[in-house]
Enzyme design. Structure first.
Site, PDB file in Angstrom:
ATOM      1  N   THR A 167       0.830  -1.193   0.000  1.00  0.00           N
ATOM      2  CA  THR A 167       0.000   0.000   0.000  1.00  0.00           C
ATOM      3  C   THR A 167       0.873   1.254   0.000  1.00  0.00           C
ATOM      4  O   THR A 167       2.016   1.197   0.432  1.00  0.00           O
ATOM      5  CB  THR A 167      -0.818  -0.092   1.305  1.00  0.00           C
ATOM      6  OG1 THR A 167      -1.574  -1.280   1.247  1.00  0.00           O
ATOM      7  CG2 THR A 167      -1.694   1.087   1.557  1.00  0.00           C
ATOM      8  N   ARG A 195     -13.179  -8.315  -0.651  1.00  0.00           N
ATOM      9  CA  ARG A 195     -12.391  -8.152   0.590  1.00  0.00           C
ATOM     10  C   ARG A 195     -11.891  -6.702   0.696  1.00  0.00           C
ATOM     11  O   ARG A 195     -11.374  -6.131  -0.250  1.00  0.00           O
ATOM     12  CB  ARG A 195     -11.224  -9.127   0.581  1.00  0.00           C
ATOM     13  CG  ARG A 195     -10.275  -8.987   1.783  1.00  0.00           C
ATOM     14  CD  ARG A 195      -9.125  -8.053   1.504  1.00  0.00           C
ATOM     15  NE  ARG A 195      -8.219  -7.952   2.633  1.00  0.00           N
ATOM     16  CZ  ARG A 195      -7.268  -7.025   2.734  1.00  0.00           C
ATOM     17  NH1 ARG A 195      -7.109  -6.134   1.787  1.00  0.00           N
ATOM     18  NH2 ARG A 195      -6.479  -6.988   3.781  1.00  0.00           N
ATOM     19  N   VAL A 196     -12.038  -6.108   1.864  1.00  0.00           N
ATOM     20  CA  VAL A 196     -11.542  -4.757   2.102  1.00  0.00           C
ATOM     21  C   VAL A 196     -10.681  -4.786   3.357  1.00  0.00           C
ATOM     22  O   VAL A 196     -11.079  -5.378   4.369  1.00  0.00           O
ATOM     23  CB  VAL A 196     -12.711  -3.753   2.278  1.00  0.00           C
ATOM     24  CG1 VAL A 196     -12.187  -2.379   2.630  1.00  0.00           C
ATOM     25  CG2 VAL A 196     -13.550  -3.687   1.003  1.00  0.00           C
ATOM     26  N   GLY A 197      -9.522  -4.156   3.290  1.00  0.00           N
ATOM     27  CA  GLY A 197      -8.632  -4.093   4.455  1.00  0.00           C
ATOM     28  C   GLY A 197      -8.769  -2.778   5.186  1.00  0.00           C
ATOM     29  O   GLY A 197      -9.847  -2.180   5.236  1.00  0.00           O
ATOM     30  N   ASP A 198      -7.666  -2.313   5.722  1.00  0.00           N
ATOM     31  CA  ASP A 198      -7.685  -1.093   6.535  1.00  0.00           C
ATOM     32  C   ASP A 198      -7.676   0.197   5.705  1.00  0.00           C
ATOM     33  O   ASP A 198      -8.137   1.240   6.171  1.00  0.00           O
ATOM     34  CB  ASP A 198      -6.458  -1.070   7.461  1.00  0.00           C
ATOM     35  CG  ASP A 198      -5.152  -1.161   6.662  1.00  0.00           C
ATOM     36  OD1 ASP A 198      -5.041  -2.058   5.807  1.00  0.00           O
ATOM     37  OD2 ASP A 198      -4.244  -0.340   6.898  1.00  0.00           O
ATOM     38  N   THR A 218       0.310   0.748   6.528  1.00  0.00           N
ATOM     39  CA  THR A 218       0.482  -0.238   5.467  1.00  0.00           C
ATOM     40  C   THR A 218       0.697  -1.589   6.131  1.00  0.00           C
ATOM     41  O   THR A 218       1.208  -1.656   7.244  1.00  0.00           O
ATOM     42  CB  THR A 218       1.700   0.109   4.578  1.00  0.00           C
ATOM     43  OG1 THR A 218       2.036  -1.037   3.788  1.00  0.00           O
ATOM     44  CG2 THR A 218       2.921   0.510   5.375  1.00  0.00           C
ATOM     45  N   GLY A 219       0.300  -2.657   5.446  1.00  0.00           N
ATOM     46  CA  GLY A 219       0.535  -3.987   6.023  1.00  0.00           C
ATOM     47  C   GLY A 219      -0.733  -4.808   6.069  1.00  0.00           C
ATOM     48  O   GLY A 219      -1.650  -4.614   5.269  1.00  0.00           O
ATOM     49  N   GLY A 221      -4.007  -5.731   6.617  1.00  0.00           N
ATOM     50  CA  GLY A 221      -5.167  -4.896   6.883  1.00  0.00           C
ATOM     51  C   GLY A 221      -6.123  -5.440   7.924  1.00  0.00           C
ATOM     52  O   GLY A 221      -6.712  -4.680   8.702  1.00  0.00           O
TER      53      GLY A 221
HETATM   54  N1  GLY Z   1      -3.076  -2.678   4.110  1.00  0.00           N
HETATM   55  C1  GLY Z   1      -3.721  -2.908   2.911  1.00  0.00           C
HETATM   56  C2  GLY Z   1      -4.686  -4.015   2.940  1.00  0.00           C
HETATM   57  O1  GLY Z   1      -4.613  -4.879   3.816  1.00  0.00           O
HETATM   58  O2  GLY Z   1      -5.535  -4.046   2.093  1.00  0.00           O
END
Ligand code: GLY
Length: 298
Positions: A167, A195-198, A218-219, A221
């Site tokens: 990211t 799927r959605v992360g942070d 970043t990382g 999520g």
């Molecule tokens: N940090 C980005 C994600 O997990 O989508």
């Protein structure tokens, strides 16, 4: 007030041969943001400019060159926040958008805070942003990677320490002490569709408040979301922590509390910056008024 820019280009297991493209990319992004600030521009515009550079650079998992999902499509997330007003804009699961950070910025300027999927794409058109063919966002390298993942799927949720790209994000402070932050991603490799992360979540990946500072993460999520990492770091600034300490403490907490891996960049309204990561590498670049030039590393 002192100016500052800090940029990240993903925390993960960036391969040796990818280090220099990552270093160059974050350096260019920080320079783009710095130019805006030194010409008297706003922190929010500086953050947008840095992230645009990184979304257009296929070395990074954002915009063009995003990881492909299990269906072989890009699905991108982005968010941006203005610490002056606490206005925020976010989009998730978008396709056909060349620069998701520009769409997040349009959301920030609207009555909404967060739009997803087709609704976000429709909103983009209403704002005059052209929809692009998804194939223009899929690079040859990511298509080859996708074929490999299909034969041998990476685990999911994937810990950031194995991810080869990441990211992107930026935090900036302008002459008026305004703080802004933003984050953009293509998500995880071979992710489940939807799927959605942070990254689009305000307080998880992106937070900015003129009264205390800003952060972008970043990382991994799923882990970052569960500890609301960027708001936690900004709250630490509000309690008097220096950005470097707030960054270190938040990554330690991520690891200790949920076994998470990733990275964070932090800045306060006084123009001090800090970062931390617990992955093998994190691409980052920063410049403050105390520095002669951008410092970039990976
Ligand atoms: N940090 C980005 C994600 O997990 O989508």
């Amino acid at each position: 007030m002192p100016l500052a820019v800090i940029v990240h280009g993903g925390a993960g297991n960036i391969a040796d041969q990818e280090v220099e493209p990552h270093r160059r990319g974050v350096e260019s992004a920080a320079q783009a943001a710095w130019q805006i600030l030194t010409e008297g521009g706003a922190a929010l515009d500086a953050v947008q400019a840095a992230i645009l550079v990184l979304e257009d650079d296929p070395a990074f998992d954002a915009g063009t060159g995003s990881f492909l999902n299990r269906d072989g499509q890009v699905e991108m997330d982005a968010s941006i926040m203005d610490g002056r007003t606490l206005d925020a804009g976010a989009v998730a699961g978008v396709q056909h958008i060349k620069n998701p950070i520009l769409l997040a910025r349009q959301v920030l300027a609207s009555d909404f805070t967060f739009l997803i999927g087709r609704g976000a794409e429709r909103f983009a058109q209403e704002c005059g942003m052209p929809l692009v063919a998804n194939r223009l966002l899929r690079t040859r390298e990511q298509i080859l990677n996708w074929k490999e993942y299909k034969a041998n799927p990476p685990g999911h949720p994937e810990p950031a320490y194995v991810s080869p790209q990441g990211t992107v994000g930026c935090v900036a402070v302008d002459r008026h002490g305004n703080v802004a932050a933003g984050t953009s991603t293509g998500g995880t490799r071979f992710k489940y569709p939807g799927r959605v992360g942070d990254s689009p979540l305000i307080g998880c990946a992106t937070y900015a408040d003129n009264q205390s500072g800003g952060a972008s993460t970043t990382g991994w999520g799923e882990a970052i979301t569960r500890v609301v990492l960027s708001k936690s770091a900004v709250d630490a600034l509000a309690r008097g922590a220096k950005p470097s300490q707030a960054a270190r403490d938040s990554i330690e907490y991520l690891a200790r509390r949920v076994g998470g891996t990733g990275g964070i960049i932090v800045a306060n309204p006084l123009g001090h910056v800090g970062f931390s990561f617990n992955t093998p590498r994190m691409a980052r670049a920063y410049i403050t008024e105390e520095m002669p030039t951008v410092l970039a590393d990976c």
